[in-house]
Design a protein around this motif. Structure first.
Motif, short mmCIF file in Angstrom:
data_model
loop_
_atom_site.label_atom_id
_atom_site.label_comp_id
_atom_site.label_asym_id
_atom_site.label_seq_id
_atom_site.Cartn_x
_atom_site.Cartn_y
_atom_site.Cartn_z
N MET A 42 47.95 46.59 36.66
CA MET A 42 48.14 45.51 35.70
C MET A 42 46.79 45.08 35.09
SD MET A 42 51.13 43.07 37.35
CE MET A 42 50.13 42.48 38.68
N ALA A 43 45.79 45.03 35.93
CA ALA A 43 44.46 44.60 35.48
C ALA A 43 43.88 45.60 34.48
CB ALA A 43 43.53 44.45 36.68
N ARG A 44 43.99 46.88 34.78
CA ARG A 44 43.47 47.89 33.85
C ARG A 44 44.17 47.79 32.52
NH1 ARG A 44 43.95 52.71 33.90
NH2 ARG A 44 45.59 53.15 35.39
N ALA A 45 45.49 47.59 32.55
CA ALA A 45 46.25 47.47 31.29
C ALA A 45 45.81 46.24 30.52
CB ALA A 45 47.74 47.42 31.60
N ALA A 46 45.66 45.12 31.20
CA ALA A 46 45.27 43.88 30.53
C ALA A 46 43.88 43.98 29.91
CB ALA A 46 45.31 42.72 31.53
N LEU A 47 42.99 44.70 30.58
CA LEU A 47 41.62 44.84 30.09
C LEU A 47 41.43 46.03 29.16
CD1 LEU A 47 39.79 44.07 33.44
CD2 LEU A 47 39.83 42.61 31.40
N GLY A 48 42.45 46.88 29.05
CA GLY A 48 42.34 48.08 28.23
C GLY A 48 41.40 49.12 28.83
N LEU A 49 41.35 49.17 30.16
CA LEU A 49 40.47 50.12 30.84
C LEU A 49 41.25 51.33 31.33
CD1 LEU A 49 38.47 47.69 33.18
CD2 LEU A 49 37.68 48.73 31.05
N ALA A 74 36.49 53.15 37.34
CA ALA A 74 35.71 53.85 38.35
C ALA A 74 34.22 53.67 38.10
CB ALA A 74 36.08 55.33 38.38
N ALA A 75 33.81 53.77 36.85
CA ALA A 75 32.40 53.60 36.51
C ALA A 75 31.93 52.17 36.79
CB ALA A 75 32.15 53.96 35.05
N LEU A 76 32.75 51.19 36.43
CA LEU A 76 32.39 49.79 36.68
C LEU A 76 32.27 49.48 38.17
CD1 LEU A 76 34.65 47.93 34.09
CD2 LEU A 76 32.16 48.14 34.03
N ALA A 77 33.17 50.07 38.97
CA ALA A 77 33.19 49.81 40.41
C ALA A 77 32.27 50.75 41.19
CB ALA A 77 34.62 49.93 40.94
N ARG A 78 31.72 51.74 40.49
CA ARG A 78 30.86 52.74 41.13
C ARG A 78 31.58 53.49 42.24
NH1 ARG A 78 25.28 49.26 41.05
NH2 ARG A 78 25.04 49.37 38.81
N VAL A 79 32.81 53.91 41.91
CA VAL A 79 33.61 54.75 42.81
C VAL A 79 34.11 55.93 41.98
CG1 VAL A 79 34.30 52.80 44.27
CG2 VAL A 79 35.78 53.49 42.38
N ALA A 105 37.77 45.19 43.13
CA ALA A 105 38.16 43.83 42.74
C ALA A 105 37.01 43.11 42.05
CB ALA A 105 38.62 43.05 43.97
N ALA A 106 35.80 43.28 42.55
CA ALA A 106 34.63 42.65 41.94
C ALA A 106 34.40 43.19 40.53
CB ALA A 106 33.39 42.87 42.80
N ALA A 107 34.58 44.48 40.35
CA ALA A 107 34.42 45.08 39.02
C ALA A 107 35.45 44.51 38.04
CB ALA A 107 34.55 46.60 39.10
N THR A 153 34.38 40.98 37.19
CA THR A 153 33.23 41.01 36.29
C THR A 153 33.67 41.35 34.87
OG1 THR A 153 31.72 41.63 38.06
CG2 THR A 153 31.01 42.15 35.83
N ALA A 154 34.69 42.18 34.75
CA ALA A 154 35.21 42.57 33.44
C ALA A 154 36.03 41.47 32.78
CB ALA A 154 36.05 43.85 33.57
N GLY A 155 36.31 40.38 33.53
CA GLY A 155 36.99 39.25 32.92
C GLY A 155 38.38 38.95 33.43
N LEU A 156 38.68 39.37 34.64
CA LEU A 156 40.02 39.20 35.15
C LEU A 156 40.01 38.58 36.54
CD1 LEU A 156 42.86 41.11 34.31
CD2 LEU A 156 42.44 41.32 36.73
N SER A 157 41.00 37.76 36.83
CA SER A 157 41.15 37.19 38.17
C SER A 157 42.40 37.78 38.81
CB SER A 157 41.31 35.67 38.10
OG SER A 157 40.14 35.08 37.62
N LEU A 158 42.28 38.24 40.04
CA LEU A 158 43.43 38.73 40.80
C LEU A 158 44.03 37.53 41.52
CD1 LEU A 158 41.82 41.93 42.33
CD2 LEU A 158 43.18 41.74 40.25
N ARG A 159 45.34 37.38 41.44
CA ARG A 159 45.99 36.20 42.01
C ARG A 159 47.25 36.58 42.76
NH1 ARG A 159 44.07 31.28 39.69
NH2 ARG A 159 42.58 31.81 38.09
#
Length: 75
Positions: A8-15, A21-26, A49-51, A54-60
């Motif tokens: 859901m987060a990737r979809a919301a952020l368009g990632l 993977a690049a943002l999270a360094r995995v 989760a931190a990546a 940082t990209a602008g999303l909160s997991l809830r």
């Protein structure tokens, strides 16, 4: 729950998987494994989760106990 939130987060952020993977360094395989519901090390999940945050999303956790994501307002 993090597996569904990640999708859901990737979809919301368009990632894409590669972007996250690049943002999270995995590796991209690590993101795919997470989204398939496979067990990952807690430190790896925290890095992803931190990546996302940082990209602008909160997991809830939603009121009904299900997973949720929320975009932060841009300033």
């Amino acid at each position: 729950m993090i597996d569904l939130q990640c999708k859901m987060a990737r979809a919301a952020l368009g990632l894409g998987v590669r972007d996250l993977a690049a943002l999270a360094r995995v590796s991209t395989d690590t993101i795919a494994r997470l989204e398939r519901g496979e067990k990952l090390k807690p430190a790896t999940i925290m890095a992803i989760a931190a990546a996302l945050e940082t990209a602008g999303l909160s997991l809830r956790r939603m009121v009904n106990g299900g997973p949720g994501v929320r975009l932060r307002m841009k300033e």
